[in-house]
Design a protein around this motif. Structure first.
Motif, PDB file in Angstrom:
ATOM      1  N   GLY A 202      16.644 -44.703  10.260  1.00 29.38           N
ATOM      2  CA  GLY A 202      17.640 -44.004  11.055  1.00 29.38           C
ATOM      3  C   GLY A 202      19.030 -44.578  10.906  1.00 29.38           C
ATOM      4  O   GLY A 202      19.931 -44.259  11.702  1.00 29.38           O
ATOM      5  N   ASP A 203      19.225 -45.410   9.879  1.00 28.44           N
ATOM      6  CA  ASP A 203      20.549 -45.989   9.633  1.00 28.44           C
ATOM      7  C   ASP A 203      21.417 -44.978   8.881  1.00 28.44           C
ATOM      8  O   ASP A 203      20.914 -44.013   8.295  1.00 28.44           O
ATOM      9  N   ASP A 204      22.732 -45.246   8.881  1.00 23.02           N
ATOM     10  CA  ASP A 204      23.619 -44.435   8.046  1.00 23.02           C
ATOM     11  C   ASP A 204      23.227 -44.602   6.579  1.00 23.02           C
ATOM     12  O   ASP A 204      22.849 -45.696   6.148  1.00 23.02           O
ATOM     13  N   ILE A 205      23.335 -43.522   5.817  1.00 25.76           N
ATOM     14  CA  ILE A 205      23.048 -43.575   4.383  1.00 25.76           C
ATOM     15  C   ILE A 205      24.349 -43.871   3.649  1.00 25.76           C
ATOM     16  O   ILE A 205      25.314 -43.116   3.741  1.00 25.76           O
ATOM     17  N   THR A 206      24.355 -45.002   2.937  1.00 22.23           N
ATOM     18  CA  THR A 206      25.571 -45.498   2.295  1.00 22.23           C
ATOM     19  C   THR A 206      25.714 -44.941   0.884  1.00 22.23           C
ATOM     20  O   THR A 206      24.837 -45.147   0.032  1.00 22.23           O
ATOM     21  N   ILE A 207      26.823 -44.252   0.654  1.00 22.78           N
ATOM     22  CA  ILE A 207      27.154 -43.745  -0.673  1.00 22.78           C
ATOM     23  C   ILE A 207      28.410 -44.461  -1.151  1.00 22.78           C
ATOM     24  O   ILE A 207      29.414 -44.516  -0.430  1.00 22.78           O
ATOM     25  N   TYR A 208      28.350 -45.042  -2.340  1.00 27.14           N
ATOM     26  CA  TYR A 208      29.501 -45.736  -2.899  1.00 27.14           C
ATOM     27  C   TYR A 208      30.285 -44.773  -3.788  1.00 27.14           C
ATOM     28  O   TYR A 208      29.716 -44.107  -4.638  1.00 27.14           O
ATOM     29  N   GLY A 209      31.589 -44.686  -3.548  1.00 30.46           N
ATOM     30  CA  GLY A 209      32.417 -43.713  -4.244  1.00 30.46           C
ATOM     31  C   GLY A 209      32.355 -42.372  -3.521  1.00 30.46           C
ATOM     32  O   GLY A 209      31.978 -42.291  -2.352  1.00 30.46           O
ATOM     33  N   ASP A 210      32.682 -41.306  -4.251  1.00 32.03           N
ATOM     34  CA  ASP A 210      32.688 -39.980  -3.634  1.00 32.03           C
ATOM     35  C   ASP A 210      31.340 -39.284  -3.714  1.00 32.03           C
ATOM     36  O   ASP A 210      31.174 -38.157  -3.216  1.00 32.03           O
ATOM     37  N   GLY A 211      30.352 -39.937  -4.343  1.00 30.18           N
ATOM     38  CA  GLY A 211      29.025 -39.351  -4.453  1.00 30.18           C
ATOM     39  C   GLY A 211      28.881 -38.343  -5.570  1.00 30.18           C
ATOM     40  O   GLY A 211      27.806 -37.763  -5.764  1.00 30.18           O
ATOM     41  N   MET A 212      29.953 -38.125  -6.324  1.00 29.67           N
ATOM     42  CA  MET A 212      29.903 -37.151  -7.414  1.00 29.67           C
ATOM     43  C   MET A 212      29.449 -37.773  -8.729  1.00 29.67           C
ATOM     44  O   MET A 212      29.246 -37.060  -9.716  1.00 29.67           O
ATOM     45  N   GLN A 213      29.312 -39.110  -8.788  1.00 30.55           N
ATOM     46  CA  GLN A 213      28.764 -39.729  -9.984  1.00 30.55           C
ATOM     47  C   GLN A 213      27.303 -39.288 -10.130  1.00 30.55           C
ATOM     48  O   GLN A 213      26.611 -39.048  -9.144  1.00 30.55           O
ATOM     49  N   THR A 214      26.834 -39.163 -11.357  1.00 26.72           N
ATOM     50  CA  THR A 214      25.499 -38.604 -11.592  1.00 26.72           C
ATOM     51  C   THR A 214      24.532 -39.653 -12.132  1.00 26.72           C
ATOM     52  O   THR A 214      24.921 -40.622 -12.782  1.00 26.72           O
ATOM     53  N   ARG A 215      23.256 -39.415 -11.817  1.00 25.02           N
ATOM     54  CA  ARG A 215      22.165 -40.213 -12.366  1.00 25.02           C
ATOM     55  C   ARG A 215      20.995 -39.288 -12.677  1.00 25.02           C
ATOM     56  O   ARG A 215      20.915 -38.172 -12.157  1.00 25.02           O
ATOM     57  N   SER A 216      20.095 -39.769 -13.505  1.00 27.47           N
ATOM     58  CA  SER A 216      18.881 -39.034 -13.855  1.00 27.47           C
ATOM     59  C   SER A 216      17.698 -39.901 -13.447  1.00 27.47           C
ATOM     60  O   SER A 216      17.626 -41.063 -13.844  1.00 27.47           O
ATOM     61  N   PHE A 217      16.789 -39.359 -12.663  1.00 25.02           N
ATOM     62  CA  PHE A 217      15.746 -40.163 -12.024  1.00 25.02           C
ATOM     63  C   PHE A 217      14.372 -39.833 -12.591  1.00 25.02           C
ATOM     64  O   PHE A 217      13.905 -38.697 -12.522  1.00 25.02           O
ATOM     65  N   CYS A 218      13.709 -40.861 -13.144  1.00 28.85           N
ATOM     66  CA  CYS A 218      12.395 -40.711 -13.771  1.00 28.85           C
ATOM     67  C   CYS A 218      11.335 -41.386 -12.894  1.00 28.85           C
ATOM     68  O   CYS A 218      11.507 -42.551 -12.496  1.00 28.85           O
ATOM     69  N   TYR A 219      10.246 -40.682 -12.618  1.00 27.21           N
ATOM     70  CA  TYR A 219       9.175 -41.271 -11.812  1.00 27.21           C
ATOM     71  C   TYR A 219       8.413 -42.297 -12.644  1.00 27.21           C
ATOM     72  O   TYR A 219       8.203 -42.130 -13.856  1.00 27.21           O
TER      73      TYR A 219
END
Length: 320
Positions: A202-219
């Motif tokens: 229930g804490d604040d979710i911290t985003i560094y920068g404007d959040g527009m940087q992209t990543r690709s997530f592999c399981y």
């Protein structure tokens, strides 16, 4: 004379997030597995369920020192992979990548073992080409706060290919893009674990920068499948080969997805972007598809569900 016909496989960094999943997979395939870890960022909890398995052995050892064992294959995964962990002791991080590679390559040369290097998409730095193919040489800051990891891994690749050219050593080099799943360290600073833990608490979710940087997530299960296929490929398949999920998401999209799945009243909070943080990260996996027949199968939503379930149990047990 060998008593057993089982393949003997060593996994350095075997008690880490990826290493422990690889140990599971190798044991299921009938291998004798030697797990080597100094527990700097790995944890015995990740391999606790394997203790007592007659085909599993755990050794506390730092790969910056030589190791003398007899195995058929070596997976070199030893190195803290999250910024929080690798920046805590940057000199040791570089030594782990460079001295560790030298020691493991020397061992592989002596015992004529096949050796796998877990490299990273960070060798591309903050890229000017998108998505990133293996032919791209990268844009890396050689003296920034992330350089201990980025340049350490680049140097390790250099060593692997020099051993291949000079000693005809059978090598396999894989460049790993962002991977997530159960057994991620809850406090490693990576976005998937950060967002899930913050949302569950229930804490604040911290985003560094404007959040527009992209990543690709592999399981993680998809990645381990790629590892095994790479190690089993023909000798001339050395890599480097990218492995990751080409599905690209902004960090803000990931945060919103996690929040919707977990529920609760967490709010998104934006903070300054750390130095040298890449703006884009997406793998070109053409080689993995054409050479290994590999591509990710697990969709982000499905993988996040499994990861959230894991962390929910951790939070409920007050382990973190």
């Amino acid at each position: 004379m060998r008593i057993s016909n089982r393949k003997r496989v060593m996994v350095t960094g075997g008690a880490g997030f990826l290493g422990s999943h690889l140990c599971d997979r190798l044991l299921r395939e009938g291998c004798d597995v030697l797990c080597v870890d100094n527990f700097y960022s790995g944890t015995k909890d990740n391999v606790h369920h394997l203790i007592g398995n007659p085909n599993f052995e755990l050794i506390r050892h730092d790969v910056t020192f030589p190791l003398y064992v007899e195995v058929d294959e070596i997976y070199n995964l030893a190195c803290p992979a999250s910024p929080i962990h690798y920046q805590r002791d940057p000199v040791q991080t570089t030594k782990t990548s460079v001295h560790g590679a030298i020691n493991m390559l020397g061992l592989a040369k002596r015992i004529k073992a096949k050796i796998f290097q877990a490299s990273t998409s960070e060798v591309y730095g903050d890229p000017e080409i998108h998505p990133q193919p293996e032919s791209y040489w990268g844009r890396v800051n050689p003296n920034g706060i992330r350089s201990c990891y980025d340049e350490g891994k680049r140097c390790a690749e250099t060593l692997f290919f020099d051993y291949w050219r000079q000693h005809d050593l059978e090598i396999k080099v894989v460049r790993i893009f962002n991977t997530y799943g159960p057994r991620m360290h809850p406090n490693d600073g990576r976005v998937v674990s950060n967002f899930i833990v913050q949302a569950l608490r229930g804490d604040d979710i911290t985003i560094y920068g404007d959040g527009m940087q992209t990543r690709s997530f592999c399981y993680v299960d998809d990645l381990i499948e790629g590892f095994v296929r790479m190690m089993g490929a023909a000798k001339e398949v050395t890599g480097p080969i990218n492995m990751g999920n080409p599905g690209e998401f902004t960090i803000k999209e990931l945060a919103e997805t996690v929040l919707n799945m977990v529920g609760g009243k967490s709010k998104l909070v934006f903070k300054p972007l750390p130095s040298d943080d890449p703006r884009q990260r997406q793998p070109d996996i053409g080689q993995a598809k054409s050479i290994l027949g590999w591509e990710p199968q697990v969709k982000l939503q499905e993988g996040l569900e499994k990861t959230i379930d894991y962390f929910r149990k951790q939070v409920s047990a007050s382990v973190m």
